[in-house]
Design a protein around this motif. Structure first.
Motif, short mmCIF file in Angstrom:
data_model
loop_
_atom_site.label_atom_id
_atom_site.label_comp_id
_atom_site.label_asym_id
_atom_site.label_seq_id
_atom_site.Cartn_x
_atom_site.Cartn_y
_atom_site.Cartn_z
N UNK A 44 36.20 -79.62 110.62
CA UNK A 44 35.33 -79.79 110.42
C UNK A 44 35.12 -78.64 109.14
N UNK A 45 35.20 -77.40 109.44
CA UNK A 45 35.03 -76.53 108.29
C UNK A 45 35.53 -76.02 107.59
N UNK A 46 36.30 -77.27 106.66
CA UNK A 46 37.07 -76.84 106.00
C UNK A 46 37.56 -75.90 105.08
N UNK A 160 42.96 -74.69 114.58
CA UNK A 160 42.49 -74.52 116.03
C UNK A 160 41.76 -73.15 116.64
N UNK A 161 42.14 -72.42 116.00
CA UNK A 161 41.89 -71.02 116.62
C UNK A 161 39.69 -70.85 116.70
N UNK A 162 39.15 -69.86 117.29
CA UNK A 162 37.83 -69.57 116.86
C UNK A 162 37.79 -68.64 115.92
N UNK A 163 36.74 -68.20 115.52
CA UNK A 163 36.61 -67.60 114.57
C UNK A 163 37.20 -66.15 114.28
N UNK A 164 37.07 -66.16 115.66
CA UNK A 164 36.69 -64.51 116.57
C UNK A 164 38.22 -64.40 117.04
N UNK A 165 38.95 -66.09 117.14
CA UNK A 165 40.53 -65.81 118.08
C UNK A 165 41.21 -65.43 115.96
N UNK A 166 40.63 -65.93 115.29
CA UNK A 166 41.32 -65.98 113.98
C UNK A 166 40.92 -64.04 113.09
#
Length: 192
Positions: A44-46, A160-166
């Protein structure tokens, strides 16, 4: 007795050719982007993740440069360093000759101490570059592992990682880069 030069190749054998080994380079940005687009296809957030993937590529390029710098940083100067090991011996020999003008046991003892000290200094100077070279090769291996970890992350987990995980992963990669650069201190070939 037959020698290797007398042996003929067997039928169907592939002849050996000398090849010049090219050093491997990380993929150019456009090639990386192609792979990244395939990895991120349908997310979605390519644009957000593509931008982070490009940041990973920039980081990977920096890591690879440091890997190459570490692998060859000291090896080109080692012959000069080994030659420099002779200087303490020559200095000790000259000092020993001057002290030899002192007569008796004191002159002999001082001369021998100066000569042995010079030999020990030469041994330390000649071994140290080899140790530093080994440390730099270790650092090069760590840099290469970091490179592949970032590449794998960009191709598998960035999707697949969340922005926080990234953010956590990128901070971890940056910390590892700093830790590797400081393995043998900031004065090494890759400490800057």
């Amino acid at each position: 007795m037959a020698s290797m030069s007398d042996a003929e190749p067997k039928a169907g054998a592939i002849p050996l050719r000398r090849t010049t080994e090219k050093s491997w380079r990380s993929p150019p940005l456009e090639e990386f982007k192609e792979r990244l687009h395939k990895a991120l296809d349908g997310v979605e957030d390519f644009s957000f993740r593509e931008n982070l993937g490009i940041q990973c590529w920039i980081f990977m390029d920096r890591v690879w440069q440091r890997k190459n710098k570490a692998a060859r940083g000291r090896s080109q100067w080692n012959p000069i360093r080994y030659a420099g090991a002779v200087i303490p011996v020559v200095a000790a020999g000259a000092g020993g000759s001057l002290v030899a003008h002192l007569h008796g046991t004191v002159g002999t003892v001082i001369g021998w101490v100066a000569l042995i000290g010079g030999l020990v200094g030469a041994a330390i100077n000649s071994v140290r570059p080899g140790i530093e070279h080994g440390i730099d090769l270790t650092k090069a291996a760590h840099f290469e592992q970091l490179y592949w970890d970032v590449f794998t992350y960009a191709m598998t987990s960035l999707r697949t990682d969340t922005p926080e995980d990234i953010a956590v992963a990128l901070k971890d990669f940056s910390k590892r880069l700093d830790d590797i650069a400081l393995i043998s201190g900031a004065t090494t070939a890759t400490g800057t």
